[in-house]
Design an enzyme around this catalytic site. Structure first.
Site, PDB file in Angstrom:
ATOM      1  N   ASP A 255      -2.112  -1.642  10.335  1.00 21.54           N
ATOM      2  CA  ASP A 255      -2.409  -1.630   8.901  1.00 21.54           C
ATOM      3  C   ASP A 255      -3.067  -2.915   8.409  1.00 21.54           C
ATOM      4  O   ASP A 255      -3.460  -2.996   7.242  1.00 21.54           O
ATOM      5  CB  ASP A 255      -1.115  -1.420   8.091  1.00 21.54           C
ATOM      6  CG  ASP A 255      -0.600   0.008   8.166  1.00 21.54           C
ATOM      7  OD1 ASP A 255      -1.393   0.913   8.484  1.00 21.54           O
ATOM      8  OD2 ASP A 255       0.610   0.215   7.913  1.00 21.54           O
TER       9      ASP A 255
ATOM     10  N   LYS B 120       0.855  -1.196   0.000  1.00 27.75           N
ATOM     11  CA  LYS B 120       0.000   0.000   0.000  1.00 27.75           C
ATOM     12  C   LYS B 120       0.883   1.235   0.000  1.00 27.75           C
ATOM     13  O   LYS B 120       2.058   1.207   0.397  1.00 27.75           O
ATOM     14  CB  LYS B 120      -0.934   0.018   1.219  1.00 27.75           C
ATOM     15  CG  LYS B 120      -0.237   0.108   2.595  1.00 27.75           C
ATOM     16  CD  LYS B 120       0.154   1.494   3.032  1.00 27.75           C
ATOM     17  CE  LYS B 120       0.954   1.497   4.320  1.00 27.75           C
ATOM     18  NZ  LYS B 120       1.604   2.783   4.620  1.00 27.75           N
TER      19      LYS B 120
END
Length: 289
Positions: free
Chosen positions: A136, A10
């Site tokens: 995350d 990401k």
């Protein structure tokens, strides 16, 4: 029985820290999106009741420190699973890079073992479990593009950003996320405009996306590692439309829409930096199929 799962990296289009919470975590507002740079996770069913990690990358731990190991262990304990698994991690995402490689490996392990062990959990349930592993992991369970709040576990889905190239460059250093947050002066930061970034994404406005990138952790990491600032400057010089550090760094990414600029930045950085990648945004969420 074996199962292959992709674990994409990401980037943060926007990363804001609002305040330090009583529990010691920081309250964050982050807009994250997955990119087409991914680790490959292979899950193999074992007859023995154990978790075994295999990786040829010397920076990847093969014990409880590994987030994929923690994901398997969490599922085993929570659902009384007596089967074992061998988790082979083929790394493409740089380690300690601000790209959520370890978190994505854990999320891919959760999605894969849900199928391999026939647990029947939904993505929402897997994301809730992921929040127990790392900040995350919840986002990485879903993938796609999202606003993450709380300490990162409250996920609000967003549409895919405008189509573009992402050029990533990671210098030959690692950055401790905990150390960066420890050095952050929450009272002295300039906050990015998260709501404007959300509008730009929803309206598919590439120029406004570029104009609203921001990361409050950047200044801390740039002060610790001047080479990160040098990479940012090189990317701008080669014609990037926007440049930002991802997460706590040290990876910096540039976004461009034109192939010619992508090649210019990519080629220009290869002689300057240790690891350079040119990839596309993924945009879409994972499914349980």
């Amino acid at each position: 029985m074996k199962l292959l799962v992709k674990a994409p990296a990401k980037i943060n289009l926007s990363l804001d820290v609002l305040y330090k919470r009583p529990d010691g975590f920081h309250e964050v507002e982050m807009i994250m999106t997955t990119i087409d740079l991914a680790d490959r996770i292979e899950l193999s069913l074992l007859n023995q009741d154990k978790i075994h990690i295999l990786s040829h990358n010397r920076y990847v731990p093969d014990d409880q420190r590994n987030l994929a190991y923690q994901a398997a262990q969490l599922l085993k304990h929570r659902f009384n699973v007596k089967k074992g698994v061998e988790i082979t991690i083929e790394k493409s995402i740089p380690v300690a890079a601000g790209l959520a490689g370890g978190s994505s490996d854990a999320a891919a392990t959760l999605r894969g073992l849900n199928k391999l062990w026939d647990l029947g959990l939904t993505l929402d349930e897997l994301a809730d479990l992921g929040s127990e592993i790392g900040s995350d992991v919840s986002f990485c369970v879903y993938g796609g593009t999202a606003l993450a709040q709380g300490r990162g576990e409250i996920i609000r889905r967003l549409p895919a950003p405008p189509t573009c190239w992402v050029i990533l460059a990671k210098p030959f250093i690692g950055v401790s996320t905990a150390d960066v947050y420890r050095r952050l002066d929450v009272n002295g930061i300039k906050h990015p405009n998260t709501s404007e970034m959300i509008k730009a994404i929803k309206e598919n406005d590439y120029q406004r996306v570029c104009g609203n990138v921001g990361n409050v952790l950047e200044e801390v990491t740039l002060n610790l590692h001047p080479e990160v600032a040098q990479i940012k400057e090189q990317m701008r010089r080669f014609g990037a439309d926007a440049v930002l550090m991802s997460g706590s760094g040290p990876t910096v990414f540039a976004i461009v829409q034109h192939d010619s600029r992508m090649h210019r930045i990519y080629n220009g950085l290869r002689g300057f930096c240790d690891q350079v990648f040119a990839v596309r945004l993924l945009g879409e969420r994972h499914t349980l199929d």
